[in-house]
Design a protein around this motif. Structure first.
Motif, PDB file in Angstrom:
ATOM      1  N   THR A   1       0.849  -1.190   0.000  1.00 17.04           N
ATOM      2  CA  THR A   1       0.000   0.000   0.000  1.00 17.04           C
ATOM      3  C   THR A   1       0.882   1.237   0.000  1.00 17.04           C
ATOM      4  OG1 THR A   1      -0.084   0.239   2.409  1.00 17.04           O
ATOM      5  CG2 THR A   1      -1.683  -1.268   1.394  1.00 17.04           C
ATOM      6  N   LYS A   2       0.297   2.377  -0.347  1.00 20.83           N
ATOM      7  CA  LYS A   2       1.055   3.628  -0.338  1.00 20.83           C
ATOM      8  C   LYS A   2       1.557   3.969   1.066  1.00 20.83           C
ATOM      9  CE  LYS A   2       0.845   4.748  -4.682  1.00 20.83           C
ATOM     10  NZ  LYS A   2       2.080   4.828  -5.507  1.00 20.83           N
ATOM     11  N   VAL A   3       0.757   3.634   2.079  1.00 18.06           N
ATOM     12  CA  VAL A   3       1.168   3.907   3.461  1.00 18.06           C
ATOM     13  C   VAL A   3       2.334   3.006   3.870  1.00 18.06           C
ATOM     14  CG1 VAL A   3       0.427   3.636   5.861  1.00 18.06           C
ATOM     15  CG2 VAL A   3      -0.973   4.941   4.261  1.00 18.06           C
ATOM     16  N   LYS A   4       2.276   1.736   3.508  1.00 15.56           N
ATOM     17  CA  LYS A   4       3.399   0.845   3.831  1.00 15.56           C
ATOM     18  C   LYS A   4       4.669   1.295   3.117  1.00 15.56           C
ATOM     19  CE  LYS A   4       5.009  -3.943   3.686  1.00 15.56           C
ATOM     20  NZ  LYS A   4       4.684  -5.346   3.300  1.00 15.56           N
ATOM     21  N   GLU A   5       4.504   1.703   1.886  1.00 13.20           N
ATOM     22  CA  GLU A   5       5.641   2.206   1.107  1.00 13.20           C
ATOM     23  C   GLU A   5       6.317   3.373   1.832  1.00 13.20           C
ATOM     24  OE1 GLU A   5       5.248   4.285  -2.988  1.00 13.20           O
ATOM     25  OE2 GLU A   5       5.152   2.127  -3.400  1.00 13.20           O
ATOM     26  N   LYS A   6       5.513   4.288   2.334  1.00 12.34           N
ATOM     27  CA  LYS A   6       6.059   5.443   3.064  1.00 12.34           C
ATOM     28  C   LYS A   6       6.665   5.005   4.396  1.00 12.34           C
ATOM     29  CE  LYS A   6       6.254   9.115   2.163  1.00 12.34           C
ATOM     30  NZ  LYS A   6       7.392   9.965   1.679  1.00 12.34           N
ATOM     31  N   ALA A   7       6.011   4.067   5.090  1.00 12.47           N
ATOM     32  CA  ALA A   7       6.548   3.565   6.359  1.00 12.47           C
ATOM     33  C   ALA A   7       7.927   2.944   6.160  1.00 12.47           C
ATOM     34  CB  ALA A   7       5.587   2.550   6.965  1.00 12.47           C
ATOM     35  N   LEU A   8       8.084   2.156   5.103  1.00 13.76           N
ATOM     36  CA  LEU A   8       9.389   1.559   4.807  1.00 13.76           C
ATOM     37  C   LEU A   8      10.434   2.633   4.545  1.00 13.76           C
ATOM     38  CD1 LEU A   8       8.211  -1.359   2.464  1.00 13.76           C
ATOM     39  CD2 LEU A   8       9.185  -1.598   4.755  1.00 13.76           C
ATOM     40  N   GLU A   9      10.033   3.651   3.809  1.00 13.02           N
ATOM     41  CA  GLU A   9      10.946   4.762   3.510  1.00 13.02           C
ATOM     42  C   GLU A   9      11.377   5.487   4.780  1.00 13.02           C
ATOM     43  OE1 GLU A   9      10.363   9.195   1.678  1.00 13.02           O
ATOM     44  OE2 GLU A   9       9.419   7.553   0.552  1.00 13.02           O
ATOM     45  N   LEU A  10      10.445   5.621   5.732  1.00 13.54           N
ATOM     46  CA  LEU A  10      10.733   6.352   6.969  1.00 13.54           C
ATOM     47  C   LEU A  10      11.345   5.473   8.058  1.00 13.54           C
ATOM     48  CD1 LEU A  10       7.438   8.462   7.191  1.00 13.54           C
ATOM     49  CD2 LEU A  10       9.663   9.211   6.326  1.00 13.54           C
ATOM     50  N   GLY A  11      11.437   4.187   7.785  1.00 15.27           N
ATOM     51  CA  GLY A  11      12.018   3.277   8.766  1.00 15.27           C
ATOM     52  C   GLY A  11      11.091   2.936   9.912  1.00 15.27           C
ATOM     53  N   ILE A  12       9.777   2.951   9.657  1.00 20.17           N
ATOM     54  CA  ILE A  12       8.786   2.625  10.681  1.00 20.17           C
ATOM     55  C   ILE A  12       8.285   1.198  10.441  1.00 20.17           C
ATOM     56  CG2 ILE A  12       6.589   3.279  11.730  1.00 20.17           C
ATOM     57  CD1 ILE A  12       6.973   6.071  10.462  1.00 20.17           C
ATOM     58  N   LYS A  13       8.191   0.420  11.490  1.00 15.96           N
ATOM     59  CA  LYS A  13       7.688  -0.951  11.383  1.00 15.96           C
ATOM     60  C   LYS A  13       6.246  -0.942  10.902  1.00 15.96           C
ATOM     61  CE  LYS A  13       6.663  -5.085  14.141  1.00 15.96           C
ATOM     62  NZ  LYS A  13       6.665  -5.691  15.494  1.00 15.96           N
ATOM     63  N   SER A  14       5.937  -1.838   9.959  1.00 17.84           N
ATOM     64  CA  SER A  14       4.561  -1.951   9.471  1.00 17.84           C
ATOM     65  C   SER A  14       4.029  -3.352   9.723  1.00 17.84           C
ATOM     66  CB  SER A  14       4.473  -1.617   7.981  1.00 17.84           C
ATOM     67  OG  SER A  14       5.109  -2.606   7.205  1.00 17.84           O
ATOM     68  N   TYR A  15       2.710  -3.432   9.815  1.00 21.56           N
ATOM     69  CA  TYR A  15       2.030  -4.694  10.122  1.00 21.56           C
ATOM     70  C   TYR A  15       0.744  -4.713   9.320  1.00 21.56           C
ATOM     71  CZ  TYR A  15      -0.167  -8.335  13.054  1.00 21.56           C
ATOM     72  OH  TYR A  15      -0.788  -9.467  13.519  1.00 21.56           O
ATOM     73  N   GLU A  16       0.452  -5.856   8.675  1.00 19.43           N
ATOM     74  CA  GLU A  16      -0.705  -5.950   7.782  1.00 19.43           C
ATOM     75  C   GLU A  16      -1.605  -7.101   8.213  1.00 19.43           C
ATOM     76  OE1 GLU A  16       2.577  -6.579   5.760  1.00 19.43           O
ATOM     77  OE2 GLU A  16       2.897  -4.571   6.559  1.00 19.43           O
ATOM     78  N   PRO A  17      -2.396  -6.916   9.241  1.00 24.01           N
ATOM     79  CA  PRO A  17      -3.236  -8.014   9.735  1.00 24.01           C
ATOM     80  C   PRO A  17      -4.458  -8.259   8.848  1.00 24.01           C
ATOM     81  CG  PRO A  17      -3.705  -6.032  10.971  1.00 24.01           C
ATOM     82  CD  PRO A  17      -2.580  -5.685  10.040  1.00 24.01           C
ATOM     83  N   ASP A  18      -4.898  -9.518   8.828  1.00 18.23           N
ATOM     84  CA  ASP A  18      -6.179  -9.816   8.178  1.00 18.23           C
ATOM     85  C   ASP A  18      -7.322  -9.162   8.942  1.00 18.23           C
ATOM     86  OD1 ASP A  18      -5.188 -11.473   6.078  1.00 18.23           O
ATOM     87  OD2 ASP A  18      -4.931 -13.096   7.509  1.00 18.23           O
ATOM     88  N   ASN A  19      -7.163  -9.120  10.258  1.00 15.07           N
ATOM     89  CA  ASN A  19      -8.210  -8.565  11.120  1.00 15.07           C
ATOM     90  C   ASN A  19      -7.563  -7.689  12.182  1.00 15.07           C
ATOM     91  OD1 ASN A  19     -10.356  -7.984  12.791  1.00 15.07           O
ATOM     92  ND2 ASN A  19     -10.790 -10.108  13.345  1.00 15.07           N
ATOM     93  N   VAL A  20      -7.839  -6.397  12.132  1.00 17.80           N
ATOM     94  CA  VAL A  20      -7.232  -5.472  13.083  1.00 17.80           C
ATOM     95  C   VAL A  20      -7.704  -5.730  14.504  1.00 17.80           C
ATOM     96  CG1 VAL A  20      -8.972  -3.641  12.920  1.00 17.80           C
ATOM     97  CG2 VAL A  20      -6.577  -3.042  13.374  1.00 17.80           C
TER      98      VAL A  20
END
Length: 311
Positions: free
Chosen positions: A48-67
């Motif tokens: 996603t665009k948000v994950k892309e930015k998180a990776l660029e900023l060095g922030i851990k991302s998580y993509e759950p099936d169910n939040v």
């Protein structure tokens, strides 16, 4: 004291807010929760665009099936955030998170609440020819978009404002709005505004079929539809059994008594069709499988049939 944030968001609209929170020295984005990687564009698995930015900023991302799953809640609780910020994430926040982080889950919603709750607030502000729209920070509660409003940033609209302009400007306004909301939370919370539910409107989801232009409408309504749907699904008419996209029009006074929807003239500037109250001068079109082009460019190798009714 630095405020810890868990950020939930998925599309490009949310990127500005994530970036602004990351840049503020008083705020620490500890985790980004976003949608799953998907096959996009040329058949590639992309984030996603948000994950892309998180990776660029060095922030851990998580993509759950169910939040709202046990694992997700345990991960959030391990961070013990001061706030959860939600921007077009795509999943509903469940009871357990709402109770644990009561009044600390802040949503950015792209309308002047309580107007335009629901899925497509930006498009409906244009469709309804509003003079302004905006973006609100609000508290999340069980019902959709009904929480107390903390702050609002505004933008003016004109009949020529497209959905892309609204999207980009509201996303930009969200940058400062969310930072100000976090940094001034106690004061904003003390002066929060309860929504007047009697004034609420629901902005239903946009469908492809809604892009069909019918000339028994007023000219300003047709123009609003073109501006609202210019990004997706676009607007179209049926000409000689082909769906032709309409990208740009001008509105002029009627100067014939020809039937509504019939092409009564064409020159290198426009195709002229009467609608309910005015004349629509179609300036840019796109035939199936072809590029978008001006009427002048189209007529260099093609012709338009005068007298045809656009369906």
């Amino acid at each position: 004291m630095t405020k810890k944030i868990v950020f939930m968001g998925t599309p490009e609209f949310a990127v500005n807010s994530l970036e602004a929170l990351h840049e503020d020295p008083n705020i620490s984005v500890e985790l980004v929760i976003t949608g799953k990687d998907k096959i996009r564009g040329r058949n590639k698995l992309l984030p996603t665009k948000v994950k892309e930015k998180a990776l660029e900023l060095g922030i851990k991302s998580y993509e759950p099936d169910n939040v709202n799953s046990k694992d997700t809640i345990e991960l959030i609780n391990s961070i013990n955030p001061d706030f959860i910020v939600v921007v077009a994430y795509g999943q509903m926040i469940g009871d357990q998170l709402l109770e644990t982080y009561k009044d600390r889950i802040i949503n950015i919603h792209s309308s002047i609440l309580p107007k335009y709750r629901g899925a497509a607030p930006m498009q409906w502000a244009i469709l309804n020819k509003d003079s302004k729209t905006g973006v609100s920070t609000m508290l999340i509660e069980k019902s959709m978009d009904t929480g107390d409003v903390l702050d609002i940033a505004y933008m003016d609209l004109t009949p020529e404002t497209s959905i892309n302009e609204v999207h980009d400007h509201l996303s930009f306004l969200s940058r400062q709005l969310i930072v100000d909301t976090i940094n001034n939370y106690d004061d904003l919370y003390a002066h929060r505004t309860k929504q007047d539910h009697s004034q609420a409107t629901y902005s239903k989801k946009i469908t492809k079929e809604m892009g069909h232009i019918k000339f028994d409408e007023k000219a300003e309504d047709i123009q609003a539809k073109i501006m609202a749907f210019s990004s997706w699904p676009s607007t179209y008419v049926v000409y000689n059994d082909e769906k032709v996209k309409i990208h740009k029009i001008n509105i002029i006074d009627k100067y014939t008594d020809d039937e509504i929807g019939k092409i009564f003239a064409c020159d290198d500037q426009a195709i002229y069709v009467n609608c309910l109250d005015k004349c629509i001068a179609i300036k840019e079109i796109q035939f199936p499988g072809k590029r978008r082009m001006s009427i002048e460019d189209y007529l260099r190798g093609n012709s338009i049939d005068i007298g045809v009714h656009l369906q």
